[in-house]
Design a protein around this motif. Sequence first.
Motif, PDB file in Angstrom:
ATOM      1  N   ALA A 167       0.644  -1.392   0.075  1.00 32.30           N
ATOM      2  CA  ALA A 167       0.101  -0.034  -0.045  1.00 32.30           C
ATOM      3  C   ALA A 167       0.976   1.391   0.002  1.00 32.30           C
ATOM      4  N   SER A 168       1.795   1.131   0.693  1.00 25.60           N
ATOM      5  CA  SER A 168       2.893   2.241   0.855  1.00 25.60           C
ATOM      6  C   SER A 168       3.438   2.826  -0.569  1.00 25.60           C
ATOM      7  N   GLU A 169       3.837   1.593  -1.262  1.00 30.15           N
ATOM      8  CA  GLU A 169       4.296   1.751  -2.433  1.00 30.15           C
ATOM      9  C   GLU A 169       3.267   2.542  -3.670  1.00 30.15           C
ATOM     10  N   LEU A 170       2.161   1.905  -3.404  1.00 30.86           N
ATOM     11  CA  LEU A 170       1.131   2.378  -4.493  1.00 30.86           C
ATOM     12  C   LEU A 170       0.721   3.926  -4.112  1.00 30.86           C
ATOM     13  N   ILE A 171       0.566   4.152  -2.854  1.00 30.86           N
ATOM     14  CA  ILE A 171       0.349   5.679  -2.405  1.00 30.86           C
ATOM     15  C   ILE A 171       1.524   6.522  -2.791  1.00 30.86           C
ATOM     16  N   ALA A 172       2.601   6.111  -2.627  1.00 26.31           N
ATOM     17  CA  ALA A 172       3.846   6.860  -3.243  1.00 26.31           C
ATOM     18  C   ALA A 172       3.635   7.161  -4.715  1.00 26.31           C
ATOM     19  N   PRO A 181      -0.508  20.410  -4.024  1.00 28.28           N
ATOM     20  CA  PRO A 181       0.622  20.398  -3.258  1.00 28.28           C
ATOM     21  C   PRO A 181       0.415  19.605  -1.893  1.00 28.28           C
ATOM     22  N   ALA A 182      -0.819  20.306  -1.220  1.00 29.20           N
ATOM     23  CA  ALA A 182      -1.158  19.881  -0.122  1.00 29.20           C
ATOM     24  C   ALA A 182      -1.444  18.147  -0.288  1.00 29.20           C
ATOM     25  N   PHE A 183      -2.216  17.792  -1.112  1.00 27.15           N
ATOM     26  CA  PHE A 183      -2.679  16.406  -1.267  1.00 27.15           C
ATOM     27  C   PHE A 183      -1.325  15.564  -1.582  1.00 27.15           C
ATOM     28  N   LYS A 184      -0.557  16.265  -2.365  1.00 27.19           N
ATOM     29  CA  LYS A 184       0.861  15.358  -2.616  1.00 27.19           C
ATOM     30  C   LYS A 184       1.645  15.044  -1.366  1.00 27.19           C
ATOM     31  N   ARG A 185       1.888  16.296  -0.457  1.00 24.62           N
ATOM     32  CA  ARG A 185       2.451  16.095   0.652  1.00 24.62           C
ATOM     33  C   ARG A 185       1.919  15.077   1.620  1.00 24.62           C
ATOM     34  N   TYR A 186       0.431  15.080   1.724  1.00 26.62           N
ATOM     35  CA  TYR A 186      -0.130  14.099   2.461  1.00 26.62           C
ATOM     36  C   TYR A 186      -0.044  12.776   2.197  1.00 26.62           C
ATOM     37  N   LEU A 187      -0.163  12.450   0.677  1.00 24.35           N
ATOM     38  CA  LEU A 187       0.097  11.102   0.395  1.00 24.35           C
ATOM     39  C   LEU A 187       1.677  10.420   0.517  1.00 24.35           C
ATOM     40  N   GLU A 188       2.366  11.610   0.516  1.00 22.57           N
ATOM     41  CA  GLU A 188       4.024  10.916   0.628  1.00 22.57           C
ATOM     42  C   GLU A 188       4.190  10.839   2.129  1.00 22.57           C
ATOM     43  N   LEU A 189       3.635  11.561   3.076  1.00 24.58           N
ATOM     44  CA  LEU A 189       3.825  11.262   4.552  1.00 24.58           C
ATOM     45  C   LEU A 189       3.097  10.038   4.857  1.00 24.58           C
ATOM     46  N   ARG A 190       1.522   9.933   4.394  1.00 22.61           N
ATOM     47  CA  ARG A 190       1.020   8.722   4.640  1.00 22.61           C
ATOM     48  C   ARG A 190       1.711   7.347   4.187  1.00 22.61           C
ATOM     49  N   PHE A 200       1.146  10.825  13.154  1.00 25.95           N
ATOM     50  CA  PHE A 200       0.813  12.234  13.454  1.00 25.95           C
ATOM     51  C   PHE A 200       1.134  13.212  12.357  1.00 25.95           C
ATOM     52  N   GLU A 201       2.105  13.197  11.931  1.00 24.13           N
ATOM     53  CA  GLU A 201       2.720  14.124  10.791  1.00 24.13           C
ATOM     54  C   GLU A 201       1.681  14.096   9.429  1.00 24.13           C
ATOM     55  N   SER A 202       1.448  12.809   9.319  1.00 25.99           N
ATOM     56  CA  SER A 202       0.751  12.871   7.861  1.00 25.99           C
ATOM     57  C   SER A 202      -0.783  13.085   8.376  1.00 25.99           C
ATOM     58  N   ASP A 203      -1.522  12.807   9.589  1.00 25.09           N
ATOM     59  CA  ASP A 203      -2.673  13.520   9.844  1.00 25.09           C
ATOM     60  C   ASP A 203      -2.535  14.811   9.977  1.00 25.09           C
ATOM     61  N   MET A 204      -1.505  15.399  10.354  1.00 23.75           N
ATOM     62  CA  MET A 204      -1.560  17.037  10.448  1.00 23.75           C
ATOM     63  C   MET A 204      -1.447  17.621   9.027  1.00 23.75           C
ATOM     64  N   ALA A 205      -0.811  16.898   7.962  1.00 20.27           N
ATOM     65  CA  ALA A 205      -0.650  17.282   6.548  1.00 20.27           C
ATOM     66  C   ALA A 205      -2.242  17.188   6.087  1.00 20.27           C
ATOM     67  N   TRP A 206      -2.782  15.995   6.477  1.00 24.96           N
ATOM     68  CA  TRP A 206      -4.179  15.828   5.877  1.00 24.96           C
ATOM     69  C   TRP A 206      -5.369  17.008   6.060  1.00 24.96           C
ATOM     70  N   VAL A 207      -5.013  17.683   7.457  1.00 17.71           N
ATOM     71  CA  VAL A 207      -5.802  18.821   7.766  1.00 17.71           C
ATOM     72  C   VAL A 207      -5.669  19.749   6.705  1.00 17.71           C
ATOM     73  N   ASP A 208      -4.434  19.911   5.918  1.00 22.03           N
ATOM     74  CA  ASP A 208      -4.146  21.080   5.244  1.00 22.03           C
ATOM     75  C   ASP A 208      -4.730  20.693   3.595  1.00 22.03           C
ATOM     76  N   VAL A 209      -5.299  19.742   3.291  1.00 25.04           N
ATOM     77  CA  VAL A 209      -5.909  19.441   2.128  1.00 25.04           C
ATOM     78  C   VAL A 209      -7.166  19.860   2.014  1.00 25.04           C
ATOM     79  N   LYS A 210      -7.352  21.179   1.114  1.00 25.17           N
ATOM     80  CA  LYS A 210      -8.569  21.820   1.007  1.00 25.17           C
ATOM     81  C   LYS A 210      -8.906  21.957   0.132  1.00 25.17           C
ATOM     82  N   ASN A 211      -8.213  21.724  -1.108  1.00 24.59           N
ATOM     83  CA  ASN A 211      -8.707  22.128  -2.698  1.00 24.59           C
ATOM     84  C   ASN A 211      -8.537  20.768  -3.360  1.00 24.59           C
TER      85      ASN A 211
END
Length: 537
Positions: A167-172, A181-190, A200-211
């Motif tokens: 799953a990690s490889e597919l999400i990457a 950019p925000a969605f890309k960063r979230y996927l990278e961290l997740r 924690f960090e990926s959850d924080m990044a997910w909150v920034d996915v707005k658009n």
Amino acid sequence: MTVLTVMLATSCNCKKNKDCAYPENARYFALIKLTADLSQFDKNEKQLLSYLFEAAALMDDVFWKQAYTGNRCEFLKQFRGNAEDAAFARINYGPWERLNGNLPWVDGYGAKPDGANFYPTDMTREEFEAFNCPNKTSLYTLIRRDENGNLVSVWYHEAYNEEFTKASELIAKAAELAEDPAFKRYLELRSKALLTSDYFESDMAWVDVKNAKFDFIVGPIENYEDKLFGYKTAAQALVLIRDVDWSQKLDKYVAMLPHLQTQLPVPPQFRAEIPGLDSEISVFEAVFYQGDCNSGSKSIAVNLPNDERIHVEKGSRKLQFKNSMKFKFDKILLPIADVIMTPEQRKYVTFDAFFENVTFHEVSHGMGIKNTIFGKGTVRHALKETYAAMEEAKADIMGLFLIDYLHQQGEMTSEDVYNNYITFFAGIFRSVRFGAASAHGRANMLCMSWFEQAGVYTRDENGFYTVDVEKMREAVRSALHHILIVQGTGDYVRAERLLRENSNITPTLQADLDRINASGIPRDIYFKQGKKVMGLK
């Protein structure tokens, strides 16, 4: 046998969707085809979606291991040639009927373990309490026995290494194609979080996915499956497509959250935690459910992340699944209203009111109190297995309280708060059908008990209910005060007694549920879904 071998002994190589039939009715579940118009997306976006679907399917594999203690393939073999039972087995992820108190629906099986497959089935509460390990209450560890029979904690990323690595490889790969950019960063961290059990960090990044056009909820998230302690989170995944127009209609409520927190009917110390200003309320089409969120009753909205630190520091996101809501309203709630509501009040059961009630239910999960005021830690840990039902009851009641307040302030544009109250009351009969094994079902039984004690409704000789909205308004305020005090003080004893004494189906309520069931109204929905259904390669 090593600890890891013990945990992976239930693995199998069967293709769970191969030759899978979709009967129109899997017992009391109505079939819904989950699809969407993909013409708006280019080649890269469709490929991104394809990667997300594949990663999501791996969470389904993990959830089977968490929910069922035996071998999935062997279990499913017995239903070959019986499409209805095969579909029902997959809906329940095992031989226990989720919307019927987790009673076994297949001969030869005993009671479902309260701890599902998160703990050894022979482990006692006393043994767990005596187990000296700092990670034993982690959201992301399994409890197992070593070769000497002693309890050990094992991180999810070790226990489910094969699934999480794939799953990690597919999400990457999906992250490489993401334009936002925000969605890309979230996927990278997740992608990385699945390999470390540090979310924690990926959850924080997910909150920034707005658009972003898409959203993807993936990993071990909710703790409903662990009915022993409520500590362990279950794997799930949701693939979502944003509804821009409906999301914009809800934007204005985000800025109001800090003020709404100050209006809660409790002393100041119980509402001192102000919700983070990065919160969001958005609307999506849900196009793929896997794992925990796909079991039993289907999610129609979420409020995430669940981490209390993020709620206070940054906020949370409330996502509404408009297509799934509409399915449930049309096929379930509206027909139920015809059976149980007095004809004079049926017209007040509307989709807009249902949508608002669900929306502010999710808003309410991010409000109230997350940390006890007397130093007992988080509310989640203090209330243990009672937390989920108490939190769902809080969100139900607080959602109505907030809608009423916003109407009084002239902020709600819908026709009448009367609709919200009547629709909520009718909706109790929808959620109570989920049964005592469901936190949502227990929460609604608790609400019904409060309303009965407050004289909110009357029931005539034909079994039709009439609601006194003014009494219901008073009962909502009183119940919300009560729940927040229990949560804020971390009063486990009071919470346990409250649920034990008031979240039971009375003979009258059971008779009404029998009438609803006899009318053929589905209890919930299930999905024909996947890459082929969506037209993805």
